[in-house]
Motif scaffolding. Structure first.
Motif, PDB file in Angstrom:
ATOM      1  N   TYR A 127      28.559  47.601  44.988  1.00  0.00           N
ATOM      2  CA  TYR A 127      29.764  47.578  44.169  1.00  0.00           C
ATOM      3  C   TYR A 127      29.406  47.157  42.751  1.00  0.00           C
ATOM      4  O   TYR A 127      28.386  46.491  42.522  1.00  0.00           O
ATOM      5  CB  TYR A 127      30.789  46.565  44.707  1.00  0.00           C
ATOM      6  N   ILE A 128      30.263  47.550  41.814  1.00  0.00           N
ATOM      7  CA  ILE A 128      30.221  46.961  40.487  1.00  0.00           C
ATOM      8  C   ILE A 128      31.483  46.120  40.326  1.00  0.00           C
ATOM      9  O   ILE A 128      32.480  46.322  41.038  1.00  0.00           O
ATOM     10  CB  ILE A 128      30.141  48.016  39.365  1.00  0.00           C
ATOM     11  N   ALA A 129      31.451  45.169  39.413  1.00  0.00           N
ATOM     12  CA  ALA A 129      32.611  44.317  39.170  1.00  0.00           C
ATOM     13  C   ALA A 129      32.796  44.144  37.671  1.00  0.00           C
ATOM     14  O   ALA A 129      31.830  44.182  36.901  1.00  0.00           O
ATOM     15  CB  ALA A 129      32.433  42.951  39.839  1.00  0.00           C
ATOM     16  N   MET A 130      34.043  43.994  37.265  1.00  0.00           N
ATOM     17  CA  MET A 130      34.391  43.783  35.863  1.00  0.00           C
ATOM     18  C   MET A 130      35.387  42.630  35.760  1.00  0.00           C
ATOM     19  O   MET A 130      36.054  42.278  36.735  1.00  0.00           O
ATOM     20  CB  MET A 130      35.003  45.058  35.255  1.00  0.00           C
ATOM     21  N   GLY A 131      35.514  42.093  34.557  1.00  0.00           N
ATOM     22  CA  GLY A 131      36.445  40.994  34.334  1.00  0.00           C
ATOM     23  C   GLY A 131      37.839  41.442  33.947  1.00  0.00           C
ATOM     24  O   GLY A 131      38.550  40.714  33.256  1.00  0.00           O
ATOM     25  N   HIS A 132      38.247  42.619  34.396  1.00  0.00           N
ATOM     26  CA  HIS A 132      39.581  43.123  34.092  1.00  0.00           C
ATOM     27  C   HIS A 132      40.651  42.366  34.888  1.00  0.00           C
ATOM     28  O   HIS A 132      40.429  41.984  36.039  1.00  0.00           O
ATOM     29  CB  HIS A 132      39.703  44.609  34.459  1.00  0.00           C
ATOM     30  N   TYR A 133      41.809  42.220  34.277  1.00  0.00           N
ATOM     31  CA  TYR A 133      42.976  41.679  34.978  1.00  0.00           C
ATOM     32  C   TYR A 133      43.677  42.839  35.687  1.00  0.00           C
ATOM     33  O   TYR A 133      44.670  43.399  35.222  1.00  0.00           O
ATOM     34  CB  TYR A 133      43.914  40.977  34.004  1.00  0.00           C
ATOM     35  N   ALA A 134      43.114  43.201  36.818  1.00  0.00           N
ATOM     36  CA  ALA A 134      43.640  44.257  37.684  1.00  0.00           C
ATOM     37  C   ALA A 134      43.165  43.935  39.089  1.00  0.00           C
ATOM     38  O   ALA A 134      42.313  43.065  39.288  1.00  0.00           O
ATOM     39  CB  ALA A 134      43.152  45.629  37.242  1.00  0.00           C
ATOM     40  N   ARG A 135      43.726  44.622  40.072  1.00  0.00           N
ATOM     41  CA  ARG A 135      43.322  44.391  41.457  1.00  0.00           C
ATOM     42  C   ARG A 135      43.025  45.728  42.132  1.00  0.00           C
ATOM     43  O   ARG A 135      43.493  46.779  41.689  1.00  0.00           O
ATOM     44  CB  ARG A 135      44.433  43.672  42.233  1.00  0.00           C
ATOM     45  N   VAL A 136      42.236  45.673  43.183  1.00  0.00           N
ATOM     46  CA  VAL A 136      41.964  46.860  43.978  1.00  0.00           C
ATOM     47  C   VAL A 136      42.159  46.527  45.447  1.00  0.00           C
ATOM     48  O   VAL A 136      41.791  45.434  45.906  1.00  0.00           O
ATOM     49  CB  VAL A 136      40.535  47.400  43.713  1.00  0.00           C
ATOM     50  N   ARG A 137      42.787  47.432  46.156  1.00  0.00           N
ATOM     51  CA  ARG A 137      42.941  47.291  47.602  1.00  0.00           C
ATOM     52  C   ARG A 137      42.140  48.406  48.263  1.00  0.00           C
ATOM     53  O   ARG A 137      42.486  49.584  48.163  1.00  0.00           O
ATOM     54  CB  ARG A 137      44.424  47.383  48.002  1.00  0.00           C
ATOM     55  N   HIS A 138      41.047  48.012  48.900  1.00  0.00           N
ATOM     56  CA  HIS A 138      40.192  48.988  49.572  1.00  0.00           C
ATOM     57  C   HIS A 138      40.666  49.170  51.011  1.00  0.00           C
ATOM     58  O   HIS A 138      40.687  48.216  51.791  1.00  0.00           O
ATOM     59  CB  HIS A 138      38.733  48.514  49.576  1.00  0.00           C
ATOM     60  N   GLU A 139      41.067  50.381  51.347  1.00  0.00           N
ATOM     61  CA  GLU A 139      41.404  50.722  52.721  1.00  0.00           C
ATOM     62  C   GLU A 139      40.333  51.651  53.270  1.00  0.00           C
ATOM     63  O   GLU A 139      39.393  52.031  52.562  1.00  0.00           O
ATOM     64  CB  GLU A 139      42.795  51.349  52.778  1.00  0.00           C
ATOM     65  N   LYS A 140      40.459  52.025  54.521  1.00  0.00           N
ATOM     66  CA  LYS A 140      39.398  52.778  55.194  1.00  0.00           C
ATOM     67  C   LYS A 140      39.057  54.071  54.465  1.00  0.00           C
ATOM     68  O   LYS A 140      37.868  54.377  54.247  1.00  0.00           O
ATOM     69  CB  LYS A 140      39.805  53.080  56.639  1.00  0.00           C
ATOM     70  N   ASP A 141      40.064  54.822  54.090  1.00  0.00           N
ATOM     71  CA  ASP A 141      39.820  56.143  53.509  1.00  0.00           C
ATOM     72  C   ASP A 141      40.214  56.253  52.041  1.00  0.00           C
ATOM     73  O   ASP A 141      40.031  57.312  51.428  1.00  0.00           O
ATOM     74  CB  ASP A 141      40.576  57.213  54.302  1.00  0.00           C
ATOM     75  N   LYS A 142      40.776  55.192  51.488  1.00  0.00           N
ATOM     76  CA  LYS A 142      41.283  55.289  50.117  1.00  0.00           C
ATOM     77  C   LYS A 142      41.360  53.904  49.495  1.00  0.00           C
ATOM     78  O   LYS A 142      41.548  52.906  50.188  1.00  0.00           O
ATOM     79  CB  LYS A 142      42.672  55.935  50.124  1.00  0.00           C
ATOM     80  N   LEU A 145      44.532  51.109  43.072  1.00  0.00           N
ATOM     81  CA  LEU A 145      44.497  50.254  41.895  1.00  0.00           C
ATOM     82  C   LEU A 145      45.849  49.568  41.744  1.00  0.00           C
ATOM     83  O   LEU A 145      46.887  50.237  41.719  1.00  0.00           O
ATOM     84  CB  LEU A 145      44.188  51.079  40.642  1.00  0.00           C
ATOM     85  N   LEU A 146      45.834  48.238  41.653  1.00  0.00           N
ATOM     86  CA  LEU A 146      47.062  47.456  41.560  1.00  0.00           C
ATOM     87  C   LEU A 146      47.113  46.706  40.234  1.00  0.00           C
ATOM     88  O   LEU A 146      46.084  46.393  39.636  1.00  0.00           O
ATOM     89  CB  LEU A 146      47.148  46.447  42.705  1.00  0.00           C
ATOM     90  N   ARG A 147      48.322  46.397  39.806  1.00  0.00           N
ATOM     91  CA  ARG A 147      48.502  45.579  38.614  1.00  0.00           C
ATOM     92  C   ARG A 147      47.839  44.209  38.807  1.00  0.00           C
ATOM     93  O   ARG A 147      47.780  43.698  39.926  1.00  0.00           O
ATOM     94  CB  ARG A 147      49.983  45.335  38.340  1.00  0.00           C
ATOM     95  N   GLN A 166      35.120  56.289  41.669  1.00  0.00           N
ATOM     96  CA  GLN A 166      34.723  55.128  40.877  1.00  0.00           C
ATOM     97  C   GLN A 166      35.394  53.865  41.394  1.00  0.00           C
ATOM     98  O   GLN A 166      34.759  52.818  41.530  1.00  0.00           O
ATOM     99  CB  GLN A 166      35.074  55.359  39.403  1.00  0.00           C
ATOM    100  N   LEU A 167      36.689  53.953  41.698  1.00  0.00           N
ATOM    101  CA  LEU A 167      37.429  52.791  42.181  1.00  0.00           C
ATOM    102  C   LEU A 167      36.896  52.314  43.526  1.00  0.00           C
ATOM    103  O   LEU A 167      36.919  51.102  43.816  1.00  0.00           O
ATOM    104  CB  LEU A 167      38.917  53.127  42.291  1.00  0.00           C
ATOM    105  N   ARG A 168      36.397  53.229  44.350  1.00  0.00           N
ATOM    106  CA  ARG A 168      35.871  52.857  45.667  1.00  0.00           C
ATOM    107  C   ARG A 168      34.721  51.865  45.561  1.00  0.00           C
ATOM    108  O   ARG A 168      34.436  51.126  46.507  1.00  0.00           O
ATOM    109  CB  ARG A 168      35.393  54.095  46.431  1.00  0.00           C
ATOM    110  N   HIS A 169      34.048  51.851  44.416  1.00  0.00           N
ATOM    111  CA  HIS A 169      32.887  50.978  44.230  1.00  0.00           C
ATOM    112  C   HIS A 169      33.184  49.826  43.272  1.00  0.00           C
ATOM    113  O   HIS A 169      32.252  49.216  42.736  1.00  0.00           O
ATOM    114  CB  HIS A 169      31.705  51.792  43.692  1.00  0.00           C
ATOM    115  N   ALA A 170      34.474  49.506  43.057  1.00  0.00           N
ATOM    116  CA  ALA A 170      34.844  48.523  42.040  1.00  0.00           C
ATOM    117  C   ALA A 170      35.469  47.271  42.647  1.00  0.00           C
ATOM    118  O   ALA A 170      36.192  47.328  43.643  1.00  0.00           O
ATOM    119  CB  ALA A 170      35.813  49.150  41.040  1.00  0.00           C
TER     120      ALA A 170
END
Length: 375
Positions: A127-142, A145-147, A166-170
């Motif tokens: 994975y890569i990570a950034m200091g953005h004020y955002a969230r990600v919810r990783h589910e099995k197939d998808k 991107l969350l506020r 890209q989001l899958r690896h964030a």
């Protein structure tokens, strides 16, 4: 699980790095050099640089101190050529067209979540990570991107053009925190950047004079400032220096034909090279209720025609109720019947379904009912 974090030398990415380390990830940091400050200092005309270390180099030194404090390896990579080709060239071309671009969106799309991701993969990152004020919810197939939790700092708007792959690896370690909580974590850990001032403005311009910066790359073309009915009230330095709704820096005043009400930018006539300005009730011209946007990018789910969503038309704007209709050529028509002020070509319209950022598109043309605004 190996994670490589983009460490900018600011407090947000510093805390993100600490959180990842505390959570047990095999973590490394990587500092991106996207702009050749040493070469461009003279070009950019920045008289404030009066020592031997440019701001970007100071950021690297701050990042190195934080990485050493936390005990992680810091890599350094140059993306100067990629940044010039995909972000800065886009930035200049948009201004040439009289539009107001958002280079941070393109930086995320092409640099932070493309060039950075590819390089991190060669270093074995999962994975890569950034200091953005955002969230990600990783589910099995998808992945979704969350506020960010902090509505005042939410940066999902700037991520509207990244892809599902890209989001899958964030990861976004500070997305569940407020800015105040981030500062507290940094101070409690005595991180080098705990009290560092947040960066402002466009990254490659920084604190420099924006007009002076553009003059070094685009020729100025002065012209007339006119009212909506065509009366000349002043002269502008070049349409590229002004944005829709702008109030400061117009230099209009002293005419007996007008009252003392503030002037603002109502639009641009590219063919005549005229800046359209107004006062008082002219502000109604800034209101539109639909727009056409191009270069659509849907991160997770494709929005349905006619379904109720909300959208932001610029960073930190209010949520506006919308519906949309998909058009040919990867375009959408966005309807916002309550009306929105100063929807600006070149900016992004970013679509939300509750907390989920679906993606967005670049605003191309703006209308009030059937009348196209001269934006």
């Amino acid at each position: 699980m190996k994670v490589i974090l983009g460490l900018s030398g600011g407090v947000d990415s510093s805390v993100a790095l600490k959180l990842l380390k505390d959570q047990g990830y095999d973590v490394e940091a990587m500092f991106m050099r996207n702009w050749d400050s040493a070469t461009n200092n003279d070009i950019l005309g920045n008289p404030d640089i009066n020592d031997d270390v440019c701001p970007q180099e100071k950021d690297f030194q701050d990042a190195k101190k934080v990485a050493d404090q936390i005990g992680v390896k810091l890599n350094r990579i140059d993306f100067i050529e990629e940044y010039w080709d995909t972000v800065f060239t886009y930035f200049l071309n948009e201004y040439k067209s009289g539009r107001t671009p958002n280079p941070d969106i393109m930086c995320n799309k092409y640099i932070k979540f493309n060039a950075f991701l590819k390089h991190a993969s060669t270093l074995g990152a999962d994975y890569i990570a950034m200091g953005h004020y955002a969230r990600v919810r990783h589910e099995k197939d998808k992945s979704y991107l969350l506020r960010g939790v902090d509505s005042n700092k939410d940066q999902s708007y700037f991520l509207c053009q990244i892809s599902q792959s890209q989001l899958r690896h964030a990861l976004f370690p500070v997305g569940d925190l407020t800015k105040q909580e981030v500062r507290k974590i940094a101070k409690d850990a005595n991180l080098w950047t705990a009290d560092k001032k947040d960066s402002t403005g466009i990254c490659f311009i920084g604190e420099r004079n924006f007009h002076q910066f553009l003059k070094n790359y685009l020729p100025s073309k002065p012209g007339e400032m006119v009212t909506l009915d065509g009366k000349v009230v002043g002269h502008h330095d070049g349409l590229m220096y002004y944005t829709i709704g702008q109030r400061k820096g117009l230099g209009i005043g002293g005419s007996h034909d007008f009252d003392n009400a503030a002037w603002f930018v109502c639009g641009k006539d590219l063919e005549k090279n005229q800046l359209i300005v107004g006062q008082g009730h002219d502000s109604e011209y800034l209101i539109s209720n639909r727009c056409i946007a191009t270069d659509c990018n849907w991160i997770c789910d494709i929005p349905e025609d006619g379904k109720a969503y909300t959208a932001k038309f610029r960073y930190r704007s209010l949520d506006n109720p919308i519906t949309l209709k998909k058009l040919d050529g990867n375009r959408i028509e966005v309807f916002y019947p309550e009306g929105v002020r100063a929807v600006t070509p070149g900016q992004a319209v970013v679509v939300y379904d509750g907390e989920v950022c679906l993606g967005g598109a670049i605003i191309d043309s703006v209308y009030m009912n059937q009348e196209r605004r001269k934006y």
